[in-house]
Motif scaffolding. Structure first.
Motif, mmCIF file in Angstrom:
data_model
loop_
_atom_site.group_PDB
_atom_site.id
_atom_site.type_symbol
_atom_site.label_atom_id
_atom_site.label_comp_id
_atom_site.label_asym_id
_atom_site.label_seq_id
_atom_site.Cartn_x
_atom_site.Cartn_y
_atom_site.Cartn_z
ATOM 1 N N ALA A 24 -36.197 28.025 5.854
ATOM 2 C CA ALA A 24 -35.044 27.120 5.973
ATOM 3 C C ALA A 24 -33.808 27.751 5.328
ATOM 4 N N TRP A 25 -34.039 28.442 4.229
ATOM 5 C CA TRP A 25 -32.919 29.126 3.573
ATOM 6 C C TRP A 25 -32.362 30.215 4.484
ATOM 7 N N LEU B 118 -15.705 15.071 15.985
ATOM 8 C CA LEU B 118 -15.777 15.876 14.758
ATOM 9 C C LEU B 118 -15.349 17.329 15.017
ATOM 10 N N GLU B 119 -15.617 17.797 16.238
ATOM 11 C CA GLU B 119 -15.342 19.200 16.583
ATOM 12 C C GLU B 119 -15.877 20.172 15.531
ATOM 13 N N PRO B 120 -17.166 20.095 15.228
ATOM 14 C CA PRO B 120 -17.704 21.017 14.212
ATOM 15 C C PRO B 120 -17.717 22.445 14.744
ATOM 16 N N LYS B 121 -17.748 23.382 13.823
ATOM 17 C CA LYS B 121 -17.828 24.796 14.237
ATOM 18 C C LYS B 121 -19.280 25.274 14.254
ATOM 19 N N ILE B 122 -20.146 24.536 13.584
ATOM 20 C CA ILE B 122 -21.565 24.895 13.578
ATOM 21 C C ILE B 122 -22.383 23.604 13.416
ATOM 22 N N ILE B 123 -23.517 23.569 14.110
ATOM 23 C CA ILE B 123 -24.420 22.408 13.984
ATOM 24 C C ILE B 123 -25.771 22.918 13.503
ATOM 25 N N LEU B 124 -26.277 22.260 12.488
ATOM 26 C CA LEU B 124 -27.626 22.554 12.008
ATOM 27 C C LEU B 124 -28.529 21.417 12.500
ATOM 28 N N ALA B 125 -29.443 21.738 13.397
ATOM 29 C CA ALA B 125 -30.353 20.708 13.938
ATOM 30 C C ALA B 125 -31.639 20.726 13.128
ATOM 31 N N MET B 126 -31.912 19.624 12.431
ATOM 32 C CA MET B 126 -33.043 19.604 11.503
ATOM 33 C C MET B 126 -34.204 18.800 12.069
ATOM 34 N N GLY B 127 -35.256 19.491 12.413
ATOM 35 C CA GLY B 127 -36.462 18.812 12.875
ATOM 36 C C GLY B 127 -36.554 18.760 14.381
ATOM 37 N N ARG B 128 -37.765 18.473 14.829
ATOM 38 C CA ARG B 128 -38.117 18.526 16.244
ATOM 39 C C ARG B 128 -37.206 17.679 17.133
ATOM 40 N N PHE B 129 -36.966 16.432 16.749
ATOM 41 C CA PHE B 129 -36.218 15.537 17.636
ATOM 42 C C PHE B 129 -34.752 15.934 17.736
ATOM 43 N N THR C 258 -33.623 24.322 12.673
ATOM 44 C CA THR C 258 -34.340 24.537 11.409
ATOM 45 C C THR C 258 -35.277 23.367 11.117
ATOM 46 N N TYR C 259 -35.985 23.482 10.014
ATOM 47 C CA TYR C 259 -36.962 22.451 9.655
ATOM 48 C C TYR C 259 -36.275 21.243 9.017
ATOM 49 N N HIS C 260 -36.928 20.104 9.159
ATOM 50 C CA HIS C 260 -36.439 18.887 8.506
ATOM 51 C C HIS C 260 -36.799 18.953 7.018
ATOM 52 N N PRO C 261 -35.896 18.516 6.141
ATOM 53 C CA PRO C 261 -36.210 18.579 4.710
ATOM 54 C C PRO C 261 -37.501 17.824 4.341
ATOM 55 N N ARG D 12 -36.058 29.086 16.100
ATOM 56 C CA ARG D 12 -35.302 29.497 14.911
ATOM 57 C C ARG D 12 -34.817 30.954 15.071
ATOM 58 N N GLY D 13 -33.900 31.306 14.195
ATOM 59 C CA GLY D 13 -33.545 32.726 14.095
ATOM 60 C C GLY D 13 -32.502 33.197 15.083
ATOM 61 N N GLN D 14 -31.981 32.319 15.905
ATOM 62 C CA GLN D 14 -30.933 32.708 16.857
ATOM 63 C C GLN D 14 -30.040 31.499 17.120
ATOM 64 N N PRO D 15 -28.764 31.732 17.365
ATOM 65 C CA PRO D 15 -27.890 30.598 17.652
ATOM 66 C C PRO D 15 -28.093 30.092 19.083
ATOM 67 N N HIS D 16 -28.151 28.789 19.242
ATOM 68 C CA HIS D 16 -28.166 28.164 20.563
ATOM 69 C C HIS D 16 -26.807 27.488 20.768
ATOM 70 N N GLN D 17 -26.702 26.710 21.820
ATOM 71 C CA GLN D 17 -25.398 26.088 22.126
ATOM 72 C C GLN D 17 -25.561 24.613 22.437
ATOM 73 N N TYR D 18 -24.631 23.812 21.964
ATOM 74 C CA TYR D 18 -24.490 22.430 22.432
ATOM 75 C C TYR D 18 -23.029 22.243 22.814
#
Ligand code: SF4
Length: 277
Positions: free
Chosen positions: A262-263, A199-210, A246-249, A232-238
């Motif tokens: 979350a917003w 996919l080569e995304p430019k950003i990943i939003l990880a939702m929830g603990r797992f 962020t939180y899971h919906p 939260r509040g800072q960019p990490h890397q994968y």
């Protein structure tokens, strides 16, 4: 409380009072679930005759039924193209979760630009594992949590069928919506890794603990010990791609005040993406 949270609740009807001693003892689940009228009359002598052998047989119902064998992960996941990867997930029997699934949940996004190619998206949303509705639909984030996610995405101009790909760490539903076990996460991880490569995304939003644990375990020491709030509040890397935790919906539906956080996470992701551009 569980029903309010949109978690399906099952509770056995009150067990009918057994007229014949032995029926409830031998097969309590059947006597509780089947209307009394549906239980054929049983002659007392046949009860006596069948008590010992029937009990022995009923107490080990699944031992004699051989479960379909598990198989190793398919070879060559790291070099598969998108359709091959989809097919590999659809046929995967590499962990016990395959036994209870209705569908594998590969992910959802826009159509690929050409045969063999992955969809072209800047955004990747990674959730945890399919729930009951996702398992039946074969799509991640359906139901109320999915609706909330769609609305959040819509607010920043994203649409799951147009410009964002949504996937889970685990592709098959854990029974009873239990947490995935570490071995199951490890087995399924190569699929998500290859999805991200393609996919080569430019950003990943990880939702929830797992999702956060799975994506940040290589870059954040002892990530599983850190509260999500601290990540939260800072960019990490994968693997070079920025990840916003962020939180899971589904959690947000139960904790409305955290919707504002979350917003803020979504806005941070947007900002990181714009900075990269
Ligand atoms: S959860 Fe992942 S590893 Fe396990 S059977 Fe499903 S696709 Fe395969």
């Amino acid at each position: 409380m569980l029903a309010e949270m949109n978690i399906p609740v099952w509770w056995p009807p009150a067990a009918a009072e057994a007229e014949v001693e032995g029926i409830a003892m031998v097969a309590p689940a059947v006597s509780a679930a089947v209307p009394r009228a549906a239980i054929p009359p049983v002659a007392p002598e046949s009860i006596a005759a069948s008590k010992r052998p029937a009990r022995a047989a009923d107490l080990k119902p699944s031992e004699d039924r051989a479960a379909p064998a598990l198989q190793p992960l398919p070879a060559g996941i790291a070099t598969m193209d998108w359709p091959a990867l989809q097919a590999a997930v659809a046929g995967c029997r590499a962990c016990r979760l395959c036994e209870g699934r209705h569908n594998t949940v590969f992910g959802v996004g826009p159509a690929a630009p050409a045969p063999g190619r992955a969809p072209q998206v800047d955004w990747l949303i990674v959730g945890e594992a399919p729930g009951e509705k996702e398992d039946l639909a074969g799509e991640p984030f359906v139901g109320p949590a999915g609706k909330l996610l769609d609305n959040m995405l819509k607010a920043i101009g994203l649409d799951r069928h147009a410009n964002v790909f949504i996937a889970n760490v685990i592709k098959c539903r854990p029974p009873g919506n239990r947490n995935p076990e570490p071995g199951e996460v490890a087995q399924c991880e190569p699929y998500l890794r290859r999805q991200i490569e393609l996919l080569e995304p430019k950003i990943i939003l990880a939702m929830g603990r797992f999702a956060v644990n799975a994506l940040l375990q290589a870059t954040v020491p002892e990530v599983h010990k850190l509260p999500l709030g601290k990540l939260r509040g800072q960019p990490h890397q994968y693997r070079g791609v920025p990840v916003i935790a962020t939180y899971h919906p589904a959690y947000l539906l139960r904790n409305l005040p955290d919707k504002a956080k979350a917003w803020a996470d979504l806005c941070l992701a947007l900002e990181v993406l714009q900075r990269r551009a």
